[in-house]
Enzyme design. Structure first.
Site, PDB file in Angstrom:
ATOM      1  N   SER A   1       0.798  -1.223   0.000  1.00  0.00           N
ATOM      2  CA  SER A   1       0.000   0.000   0.000  1.00  0.00           C
ATOM      3  C   SER A   1       0.833   1.276   0.000  1.00  0.00           C
ATOM      4  CB  SER A   1      -0.962  -0.004   1.191  1.00  0.00           C
ATOM      5  OG  SER A   1      -0.253  -0.125   2.407  1.00  0.00           O
TER       6      SER A   1
ATOM      7  N   HIS B   1      -5.408  -2.970  -3.035  1.00  0.00           N
ATOM      8  CA  HIS B   1      -5.072  -1.991  -4.083  1.00  0.00           C
ATOM      9  C   HIS B   1      -5.010  -2.619  -5.472  1.00  0.00           C
ATOM     10  CE1 HIS B   1      -4.102   1.172  -1.154  1.00  0.00           C
ATOM     11  NE2 HIS B   1      -3.710   0.153  -0.410  1.00  0.00           N
TER      12      HIS B   1
ATOM     13  N   LYS C   1     -11.722   1.378  -2.303  1.00  0.00           N
ATOM     14  CA  LYS C   1     -10.624   1.956  -3.082  1.00  0.00           C
ATOM     15  C   LYS C   1     -11.056   2.042  -4.550  1.00  0.00           C
ATOM     16  CE  LYS C   1      -7.454   1.302   0.588  1.00  0.00           C
ATOM     17  NZ  LYS C   1      -6.841   0.329   1.484  1.00  0.00           N
TER      18      LYS C   1
HETATM   19  C1  LIG Z   1      -6.773   0.297   2.908  1.00  0.00           C
HETATM   20  C2  LIG Z   1      -6.238  -1.057   3.217  1.00  0.00           C
HETATM   21  C3  LIG Z   1      -6.936  -1.900   4.072  1.00  0.00           C
HETATM   22  C4  LIG Z   1      -8.118  -1.442   4.862  1.00  0.00           C
HETATM   23  O1  LIG Z   1      -9.264  -1.382   4.081  1.00  0.00           O
HETATM   24  P1  LIG Z   1     -10.475  -0.481   4.580  1.00  0.00           P
HETATM   25  O2  LIG Z   1     -11.647  -0.978   3.831  1.00  0.00           O
HETATM   26  O3  LIG Z   1     -10.094   0.919   4.242  1.00  0.00           O
HETATM   27  O4  LIG Z   1     -10.603  -0.683   6.067  1.00  0.00           O
HETATM   28  C5  LIG Z   1      -6.475  -3.189   4.230  1.00  0.00           C
HETATM   29  N1  LIG Z   1      -5.364  -3.612   3.601  1.00  0.00           N
HETATM   30  C6  LIG Z   1      -4.648  -2.811   2.789  1.00  0.00           C
HETATM   31  C7  LIG Z   1      -3.421  -3.341   2.122  1.00  0.00           C
HETATM   32  C8  LIG Z   1      -5.060  -1.505   2.595  1.00  0.00           C
HETATM   33  O5  LIG Z   1      -4.337  -0.686   1.839  1.00  0.00           O
END
Ligand SMILES: *Cc1c(COP(=O)(O)O)cnc(C)c1O
Length: 392
Positions: free
Chosen positions: A180, A208, A240
């Site tokens: 991330s 992602h 996302k």
């Molecule tokens: C953003 C993210 C999460 C968390 O997801 P949310 O739905 O925002 O709680 C989990 N794992 C990774 C790798 C992320 O980048």
């Protein structure tokens, strides 16, 4: 005198060390530009990779969902909050990822903690990449399994650690799909055979990658290549690239059935609003169908990387929309970000503990909502800011 008397001093220390975090208050929807303090800023820090968070078709599906279902789910999935809208989205996500079943969670954070904690307990072992997302690490701690790190993408070290802890208990290898804060990818070509040879399960968090990578945006874990036995636990998020909210775990019938019985973050929480599921179904259909969004993103990434190389900026090796520029110290990353903001661009400065000490960075993200002129403006502004900071 209470044990909490020092929290104000701790806050002051965060400020002194450039580690104090502040929120921005947006005055317009997510998109290519954001409005902050009445000022328009070109947005290079969101995870809305396909530009769907403010798409009118997704918003319309959300509205129609509210018309049909109202606002709240009213209860957890196991009590009386599980609607036909949730079920339909789970089926669509299973089909999308090429897995027998999928299970909705209220966030990626909840999915990761809930899944690891359901699968492991004391006496089991979890193996995590050093740069895994905080929610994966937290899942490992909460489960009380023995916690093993391996160096970032260093599968030879993982293999050694698996060999050193072999036993009849459960072993889970856990990795971000796209990292991330770095934008690089999990080395599935070696993670899969190494995990299988050790009879460990592999869990990939493709937060992602979903919507962004692969055919139709299926993600890093291409179902034509990687079976459920190869990657038994697949996590994806809906907030996302899909521009909505929530997350899912995809895997075998048995895995999902087990999580429904055992994942505390699934059992003891209110189901997502059904209308969010309606909106996500629409976003998923658009993401699959509109391949031009991924093609545009790929072209913008290429343009950014070649332009940055010409300017002598060295973005980390990443072929994804996450393009970090490692700066080093937190103060320097903050100064860089401020200099960009003065030029009308919003780029996040990411500092410890989100990233390791000494690797504070600008985390630049590109989206399908950008155009070539936006990337050129970013490059010009980065060049100007870099010169100014070097001169200072
Ligand atoms: C953003 C993210 C999460 C968390 O997801 P949310 O739905 O925002 O709680 C989990 N794992 C990774 C790798 C992320 O980048």
């Amino acid at each position: 005198m209470s044990g909490f008397d020092d929290i104000a001093a701790e806050l002051a220390a965060f400020k002194a060390r450039d580690l104090y975090r502040q929120r921005r208050r947006l005055e317009a929807p997510q998109g290519r530009e954001l409005v902050v303090d009445g000022r328009r800023l070109l947005n290079f820090c969101s995870n809305d990779y396909l530009g769907l968070a403010a798409d009118p078709r997704v918003a319309e599906a959300f509205r129609a969902g509210i018309q049909r279902w109202g606002t709240g789910a009213g209860a957890s999935h196991l009590v009386c909050g599980h609607t036909a809208a949730h079920a339909e989205l789970e089926e669509a996500l299973a089909d999308f990822t090429g897995r027998p079943r999928a299970l909705l969670f209220s966030s990626g954070y909840a999915a990761n903690v809930g899944t690891i904690n359901a699968l492991l307990s004391r006496g089991d072992a979890v193996f995590q990449d050093r740069l895994n997302h905080a929610s994966l690490l937290d899942g490992g701690w909460v489960s009380r399994a023995d916690f093993h790190w391996y160096r970032h993408r260093d599968t030879a070290q993982l293999e050694q650690k698996l060999a050193a802890t072999a036993g009849g208990r459960r072993q889970l290898v856990v990795s971000d799909g796209t990292f991330s804060m770095d934008g690089d990818l999990a080395p599935l070509d070696s993670l899969v055979p190494i995990s299988r040879a050790a009879d460990a399960w592999l869990m990939i968090d493709d937060a992602h990658g979903i919507g962004v990578l692969g055919e139709q945006g299926r993600g890093l874990v291409d179902p034509a290549r990687w079976t459920v036995a190869d990657v038994p636990v697949l996590v994806g998020t809906l907030g996302k690239a899909l521009g909505c909210y929530g997350a899912f775990v995809a895997g075998s019938e048995t895995l999902i059935d087990y999580l429904i019985q055992r994942a505390r973050n699934y059992i003891y929480t209110t189901a997502l609003p059904p209308a969010v599921a309606c909106a996500t179904l629409q976003a998923l259909a658009i993401a699959r169908r509109e391949g031009w969004r991924r093609e545009r993103l790929a072209a913008l990434i290429r343009r950014f990387r070649s332009g940055a190389a010409e300017l002598g900026l060295e973005p980390a090796p990443s072929a994804t929309p996450i393009q970090p520029l490692i700066v080093g110290e937190s103060g320097a990353a903050m100064a860089f970000s401020r200099a960009l903001q003065e030029q009308g661009l919003l780029v996040g400065a990411i500092r410890p503990p989100t990233v390791p000490k000494g690797t504070a960075r600008l985390r630049i993200t590109l989206t399908a909502a950008h155009d070539e002129a936006d990337v050129d403006r970013l490059l010009t502004a980065l060049d100007a800011a870099a010169r100014r900071i070097r001169a200072a």
